[in-house]
Write an enzyme that holds these catalytic residues in place. Structure first.
Site, PDB file in Angstrom:
ATOM      1  N   PRO A  46     -75.009  22.604 -28.383  1.00 21.04           N
ATOM      2  CA  PRO A  46     -74.972  21.297 -29.036  1.00 21.04           C
ATOM      3  C   PRO A  46     -76.338  20.787 -29.489  1.00 21.04           C
ATOM      4  O   PRO A  46     -77.345  21.003 -28.816  1.00 21.04           O
ATOM      5  CB  PRO A  46     -74.385  20.370 -27.959  1.00 21.04           C
ATOM      6  CG  PRO A  46     -74.613  21.073 -26.679  1.00 21.04           C
ATOM      7  CD  PRO A  46     -74.556  22.538 -26.988  1.00 21.04           C
ATOM      8  N   ASN A  47     -76.304  20.145 -30.643  1.00 23.37           N
ATOM      9  CA  ASN A  47     -77.464  19.480 -31.260  1.00 23.37           C
ATOM     10  C   ASN A  47     -78.484  20.439 -31.871  1.00 23.37           C
ATOM     11  O   ASN A  47     -79.406  20.005 -32.550  1.00 23.37           O
ATOM     12  CB  ASN A  47     -78.168  18.544 -30.263  1.00 23.37           C
ATOM     13  CG  ASN A  47     -77.253  17.429 -29.797  1.00 23.37           C
ATOM     14  OD1 ASN A  47     -76.636  16.767 -30.612  1.00 23.37           O
ATOM     15  ND2 ASN A  47     -77.126  17.235 -28.497  1.00 23.37           N
ATOM     16  N   HIS A  76     -85.232  28.309 -24.438  1.00 21.80           N
ATOM     17  CA  HIS A  76     -85.417  26.910 -24.832  1.00 21.80           C
ATOM     18  C   HIS A  76     -86.645  26.801 -25.713  1.00 21.80           C
ATOM     19  O   HIS A  76     -87.669  27.452 -25.443  1.00 21.80           O
ATOM     20  CB  HIS A  76     -85.601  26.014 -23.604  1.00 21.80           C
ATOM     21  CG  HIS A  76     -84.434  26.071 -22.679  1.00 21.80           C
ATOM     22  ND1 HIS A  76     -83.259  25.420 -22.940  1.00 21.80           N
ATOM     23  CD2 HIS A  76     -84.244  26.761 -21.521  1.00 21.80           C
ATOM     24  CE1 HIS A  76     -82.397  25.683 -21.976  1.00 21.80           C
ATOM     25  NE2 HIS A  76     -82.960  26.501 -21.100  1.00 21.80           N
ATOM     26  N   GLU A  95     -81.628  33.289 -21.329  1.00 17.84           N
ATOM     27  CA  GLU A  95     -81.628  31.840 -21.581  1.00 17.84           C
ATOM     28  C   GLU A  95     -82.934  31.480 -22.282  1.00 17.84           C
ATOM     29  O   GLU A  95     -84.012  31.826 -21.800  1.00 17.84           O
ATOM     30  CB  GLU A  95     -81.535  31.114 -20.228  1.00 17.84           C
ATOM     31  CG  GLU A  95     -81.685  29.606 -20.327  1.00 17.84           C
ATOM     32  CD  GLU A  95     -81.695  28.925 -18.946  1.00 17.84           C
ATOM     33  OE1 GLU A  95     -81.370  29.578 -17.923  1.00 17.84           O
ATOM     34  OE2 GLU A  95     -82.053  27.745 -18.901  1.00 17.84           O
ATOM     35  N   ARG A 122     -90.520  18.371 -18.726  1.00 19.78           N
ATOM     36  CA  ARG A 122     -89.867  17.222 -19.369  1.00 19.78           C
ATOM     37  C   ARG A 122     -89.185  16.334 -18.326  1.00 19.78           C
ATOM     38  O   ARG A 122     -89.556  16.345 -17.170  1.00 19.78           O
ATOM     39  CB  ARG A 122     -88.893  17.741 -20.437  1.00 19.78           C
ATOM     40  CG  ARG A 122     -89.623  18.505 -21.557  1.00 19.78           C
ATOM     41  CD  ARG A 122     -88.704  18.851 -22.696  1.00 19.78           C
ATOM     42  NE  ARG A 122     -88.142  17.665 -23.318  1.00 19.78           N
ATOM     43  CZ  ARG A 122     -87.102  17.691 -24.151  1.00 19.78           C
ATOM     44  NH1 ARG A 122     -86.535  18.847 -24.460  1.00 19.78           N
ATOM     45  NH2 ARG A 122     -86.635  16.577 -24.679  1.00 19.78           N
ATOM     46  N   TYR A 145     -89.142  19.634 -30.916  1.00 24.01           N
ATOM     47  CA  TYR A 145     -88.446  20.883 -31.247  1.00 24.01           C
ATOM     48  C   TYR A 145     -88.990  21.600 -32.485  1.00 24.01           C
ATOM     49  O   TYR A 145     -88.506  22.683 -32.817  1.00 24.01           O
ATOM     50  CB  TYR A 145     -86.944  20.598 -31.420  1.00 24.01           C
ATOM     51  CG  TYR A 145     -86.311  20.061 -30.152  1.00 24.01           C
ATOM     52  CD1 TYR A 145     -86.262  20.836 -28.998  1.00 24.01           C
ATOM     53  CD2 TYR A 145     -85.784  18.764 -30.090  1.00 24.01           C
ATOM     54  CE1 TYR A 145     -85.703  20.348 -27.825  1.00 24.01           C
ATOM     55  CE2 TYR A 145     -85.215  18.268 -28.924  1.00 24.01           C
ATOM     56  CZ  TYR A 145     -85.184  19.065 -27.795  1.00 24.01           C
ATOM     57  OH  TYR A 145     -84.629  18.583 -26.623  1.00 24.01           O
ATOM     58  N   ARG A 190     -83.820  17.510 -16.946  1.00 30.25           N
ATOM     59  CA  ARG A 190     -83.889  18.768 -17.713  1.00 30.25           C
ATOM     60  C   ARG A 190     -84.528  19.895 -16.910  1.00 30.25           C
ATOM     61  O   ARG A 190     -84.547  21.046 -17.340  1.00 30.25           O
ATOM     62  CB  ARG A 190     -84.734  18.586 -18.984  1.00 30.25           C
ATOM     63  CG  ARG A 190     -84.061  17.766 -20.036  1.00 30.25           C
ATOM     64  CD  ARG A 190     -84.886  17.763 -21.311  1.00 30.25           C
ATOM     65  NE  ARG A 190     -84.668  16.538 -22.026  1.00 30.25           N
ATOM     66  CZ  ARG A 190     -83.638  16.332 -22.860  1.00 30.25           C
ATOM     67  NH1 ARG A 190     -82.779  17.284 -23.109  1.00 30.25           N
ATOM     68  NH2 ARG A 190     -83.497  15.171 -23.459  1.00 30.25           N
ATOM     69  N   ALA A 227     -78.101  20.929 -24.085  1.00 23.33           N
ATOM     70  CA  ALA A 227     -77.882  20.097 -22.891  1.00 23.33           C
ATOM     71  C   ALA A 227     -76.879  20.711 -21.912  1.00 23.33           C
ATOM     72  O   ALA A 227     -76.918  20.393 -20.717  1.00 23.33           O
ATOM     73  CB  ALA A 227     -77.408  18.712 -23.321  1.00 23.33           C
ATOM     74  N   ASN A 281     -79.370  29.604 -26.314  1.00 26.31           N
ATOM     75  CA  ASN A 281     -79.929  28.273 -26.099  1.00 26.31           C
ATOM     76  C   ASN A 281     -78.730  27.341 -25.962  1.00 26.31           C
ATOM     77  O   ASN A 281     -78.091  26.985 -26.954  1.00 26.31           O
ATOM     78  CB  ASN A 281     -80.833  27.833 -27.246  1.00 26.31           C
ATOM     79  CG  ASN A 281     -81.522  26.507 -26.937  1.00 26.31           C
ATOM     80  OD1 ASN A 281     -81.147  25.793 -26.011  1.00 26.31           O
ATOM     81  ND2 ASN A 281     -82.536  26.165 -27.721  1.00 26.31           N
ATOM     82  N   SER A 322     -88.350  23.906 -26.069  1.00 21.97           N
ATOM     83  CA  SER A 322     -89.307  23.097 -25.298  1.00 21.97           C
ATOM     84  C   SER A 322     -89.437  23.668 -23.888  1.00 21.97           C
ATOM     85  O   SER A 322     -88.604  24.476 -23.452  1.00 21.97           O
ATOM     86  CB  SER A 322     -88.814  21.646 -25.229  1.00 21.97           C
ATOM     87  OG  SER A 322     -87.573  21.577 -24.540  1.00 21.97           O
ATOM     88  N   ARG A 325     -84.260  16.817 -35.997  1.00 20.72           N
ATOM     89  CA  ARG A 325     -84.146  16.214 -34.667  1.00 20.72           C
ATOM     90  C   ARG A 325     -85.471  16.273 -33.911  1.00 20.72           C
ATOM     91  O   ARG A 325     -85.988  17.352 -33.656  1.00 20.72           O
ATOM     92  CB  ARG A 325     -83.097  17.029 -33.915  1.00 20.72           C
ATOM     93  CG  ARG A 325     -82.951  16.718 -32.475  1.00 20.72           C
ATOM     94  CD  ARG A 325     -82.179  17.827 -31.755  1.00 20.72           C
ATOM     95  NE  ARG A 325     -81.982  17.462 -30.380  1.00 20.72           N
ATOM     96  CZ  ARG A 325     -81.706  18.318 -29.416  1.00 20.72           C
ATOM     97  NH1 ARG A 325     -81.586  19.609 -29.683  1.00 20.72           N
ATOM     98  NH2 ARG A 325     -81.553  17.904 -28.186  1.00 20.72           N
TER      99      ARG A 325
END
Ligand code: DQA
Length: 166
Positions: A24-25, A114, A112, A121, A37, A125, A91, A88, A116, A32
């Protein structure tokens, strides 16, 4: 330790097929929070991977929906269509037990990734519920995280093909 997929014999395989799966996102990349990002869109990242690794066959898939991600994982497992997955999960990383169970249920190695550094963070997260069932985690290198994910999968496949040969 995952069992070997019967359709995949790394000793004989010369060309890799990897799925790049985004949650998502991540469809909003570029627009964004670019300060977190980066400025590249998801299409740019995917194109960058295809250009950087011309010998690899990529499948790219993104969804905002948890169930769609699970279905994609099971489709790959059942078809034996890919020999590695770069994920990725956005969330979902932090709370989707369903996604974690699906990764556990398949035999394809999952890295996995990411953009960021999730460990630098917000508190919520800093915990990933999927890391334990992934082959490894790459976090904090922007779009390079995906490239490193591909390299990690290639290294894993090479390691497998030389198993027992030391
Ligand atoms: C992310 C980090 C997650 O915490 C966040 O929810 C995302 C993107 C990253 O790539 O840095 O959507 O996975």
């Amino acid at each position: 330790m995952k069992r070997k997929h019967p359709a995949k014999d790394h000793n004989r395989m010369t060309k890799h097929s990897f799925l790049v799966l985004n949650g998502p996102n991540l469809s909003r990349l570029g627009k964004r929070e670019p300060e977190i990002y980066g400025c590249l869109g998801l299409d740019d990242i995917n194109r960058g991977l295809a250009d950087a690794f011309p010998d690899i066959t990529f499948e790219f898939y993104q969804s905002e929906y948890e169930g769609a991600l699970l279905e994609k994982l099971f489709e790959c497992e059942d078809k034996g269509s890919v020999d590695g997955i770069i994920l990725n999960a956005g969330a979902f990383t932090h709370y989707s037990v369903a996604l974690r169970d699906a990764i556990s249920a398949i035999r394809i190695p999952v890295i996995e990734v990411h953009l960021s550094n999730i460990y630098a963070r917000e508190e919520f997260r800093r915990h990933s519920v999927i890391s334990e069932v992934c082959a490894g985690v790459i976090s904090g290198f922007g779009s390079l995280s995906y490239h490193l994910g591909v390299q990690a999968l290639m290294a894993k496949a090479a390691e497998k093909s030389s198993e027992g040969k030391c």
